[in-house]
Enzyme design. Sequence first.
Site, short mmCIF file in Angstrom:
data_model
loop_
_atom_site.label_atom_id
_atom_site.label_comp_id
_atom_site.label_asym_id
_atom_site.label_seq_id
_atom_site.Cartn_x
_atom_site.Cartn_y
_atom_site.Cartn_z
N LYS A 80 0.87 -1.18 0.00
CA LYS A 80 0.00 0.00 0.00
C LYS A 80 0.90 1.22 0.00
CE LYS A 80 -4.49 0.99 0.52
NZ LYS A 80 -5.65 0.24 0.02
N GLY A 185 -25.84 1.85 2.85
CA GLY A 185 -24.97 2.54 1.90
C GLY A 185 -25.18 2.01 0.49
N VAL A 186 -25.77 2.87 -0.34
CA VAL A 186 -26.05 2.42 -1.72
C VAL A 186 -25.30 3.31 -2.70
CG1 VAL A 186 -28.16 1.08 -1.46
CG2 VAL A 186 -28.31 3.57 -1.46
N GLY A 187 -23.97 3.36 -2.52
CA GLY A 187 -23.10 4.08 -3.45
C GLY A 187 -22.73 3.16 -4.60
N VAL A 189 -20.93 0.47 -4.92
CA VAL A 189 -21.06 -0.98 -4.73
C VAL A 189 -22.48 -1.33 -4.27
CG1 VAL A 189 -20.23 -3.00 -3.48
CG2 VAL A 189 -18.62 -1.23 -4.16
P1 NAD Z 1 -19.24 5.02 -2.26
O1 NAD Z 1 -18.61 6.22 -1.65
O2 NAD Z 1 -19.57 5.03 -3.70
O3 NAD Z 1 -20.62 4.68 -1.47
C1 NAD Z 1 -20.74 4.74 -0.09
C2 NAD Z 1 -22.19 5.14 0.21
O4 NAD Z 1 -22.40 5.03 1.62
C3 NAD Z 1 -22.51 6.57 -0.20
O5 NAD Z 1 -23.72 6.59 -0.94
C4 NAD Z 1 -22.65 7.30 1.16
O6 NAD Z 1 -23.61 8.36 1.11
C5 NAD Z 1 -23.12 6.17 2.06
N1 NAD Z 1 -22.86 6.37 3.47
C6 NAD Z 1 -21.78 6.94 4.09
N2 NAD Z 1 -21.90 6.89 5.42
C7 NAD Z 1 -23.07 6.26 5.68
C8 NAD Z 1 -23.77 5.88 6.86
N3 NAD Z 1 -23.29 6.18 8.07
N4 NAD Z 1 -24.93 5.21 6.74
C9 NAD Z 1 -25.45 4.93 5.53
N5 NAD Z 1 -24.85 5.28 4.36
C10 NAD Z 1 -23.68 5.92 4.45
O7 NAD Z 1 -18.28 3.81 -1.88
P2 NAD Z 1 -18.23 2.36 -2.57
O8 NAD Z 1 -17.19 2.38 -3.62
O9 NAD Z 1 -19.61 1.92 -2.90
O10 NAD Z 1 -17.64 1.49 -1.37
C11 NAD Z 1 -18.45 1.15 -0.26
C12 NAD Z 1 -17.61 0.43 0.78
O11 NAD Z 1 -17.02 -0.73 0.21
C13 NAD Z 1 -16.44 1.25 1.34
O12 NAD Z 1 -16.22 0.88 2.68
C14 NAD Z 1 -15.27 0.78 0.49
O13 NAD Z 1 -14.03 0.94 1.17
C15 NAD Z 1 -15.61 -0.68 0.33
N6 NAD Z 1 -15.01 -1.29 -0.88
C16 NAD Z 1 -15.29 -0.78 -2.10
C17 NAD Z 1 -14.72 -1.38 -3.23
C18 NAD Z 1 -15.00 -0.86 -4.61
O14 NAD Z 1 -14.73 -1.58 -5.58
N7 NAD Z 1 -15.55 0.33 -4.78
C19 NAD Z 1 -13.87 -2.49 -3.08
C20 NAD Z 1 -13.64 -3.01 -1.80
C21 NAD Z 1 -14.22 -2.40 -0.69
#
Ligand code: NAD
Length: 358
Positions: A80, A185-187, A189
């Site tokens: 990292k 959390g519906v971002g 992923v």
């Molecule tokens: P993202 O930022 O696109 O989505 C996160 C969502 O969570 C956002 O919509 C945000 O508004 C919401 N959120 C934040 N705090 C919150 C809370 N307290 N309660 C409810 N919702 C909340 O992120 P992502 O890329 O979808 O990743 C989500 C998680 O998965 C993160 O922890 C990330 O580290 C992990 N992750 C992602 C990937 C990837 O490929 N993107 C890979 C491995 C792990």
Amino acid sequence: MDVFSHREFDGHEQIVFCHDAASGLRAIIAIHNTALGPALGGVRMWPYASEGEALADVLRLSRGMTYKSALAGLDLGGGKSVIIGDPARHKTRELMVAMGVAVNRLGGRYIAAEDSGTTVEDLKAMHGVTPHVVGIADKPTAQGGIRTGDPSPATAYGVYVGIVAAVAHRLGRSDLKGVRVAVQGVGSVGFKLAKRLAAQGAKLWVTDLDEDRARLVCDEVNAERVTLDEVFALDVDVFAPCAMGAVINDTTVGQLGASVVAGAANNQLAEARHADALAQRGILYAPDYVINAGGVIDVALERESFDVDAVNQRVERIGATLTEIFERAERDGRNTSEVADQLARERFQCAPHLRKSA
Ligand code: NAD
């Protein structure tokens, strides 16, 4: 600042402090273990309050990548890097190029990918001076489109596969029809995961800090919207944390209404002891770094000839790995988190070159 005796040191192979006066680069590259192959891991840029905080973060994250890649079946080690600075104020193209030069000096022992505070564009700037960068290629999607970088489709698919495996193990169900899932959390992923679950007939509850986004997702997947606090105690089968870390903590562990915790978020357990707390409550926990490995599989396979079917096949193995962890945990009376760590160590500590020199 202690390094060799640092609480997060954990036998790291190499830690490189990088500096470039012209661009202002101050970065640390940590290579935890390369027994299985070069150390792959993201480049994080963050306004760390101190150099000590940056060192602790990079060591912890780099170790985590060794375990993640080992259990994802990748011939890669763990590493990292962190750049000290505020991405909104201190990031320049020159800085990212200087970071590329620093990565290049390691001759391929460390392979850089995107992380918090860096973008595909930043990685492309680094790629101008080093080949040791992934997550920048244009990739075909299953729908026939093209995407650049963005590992979230593969991550969401892996989490979906993991939920299927966990539901089969805990509920004895071979499909998701009527299975009740709460997605926190519906971002990138979480939304893709919700769509997959809905397509298989799961019944969904959704929460998100961004209420407009939660509403949009609920309309799209016919889910019920709940508040940020309500999501923990819902009477559901699966709680899928897809927002942030430390969601399983002293406050929430007793509230959980689900019998399975399986989601994408990194570092879901506030502390290692919360794995025991879940097990004591009879809640099956899919270790986060195992179930969310789809993204690293996606970027890792970019180094071979990228093909979406090959990525999906590799991601599907997450299901079998989790089943092995669940069965072994039950058999040995240990929590799933400890068993996952043990399985990962068995893989990277028995790597071929180590066996030869043993
Ligand atoms: P993202 O930022 O696109 O989505 C996160 C969502 O969570 C956002 O919509 C945000 O508004 C919401 N959120 C934040 N705090 C919150 C809370 N307290 N309660 C409810 N919702 C909340 O992120 P992502 O890329 O979808 O990743 C989500 C998680 O998965 C993160 O922890 C990330 O580290 C992990 N992750 C992602 C990937 C990837 O490929 N993107 C890979 C491995 C792990």
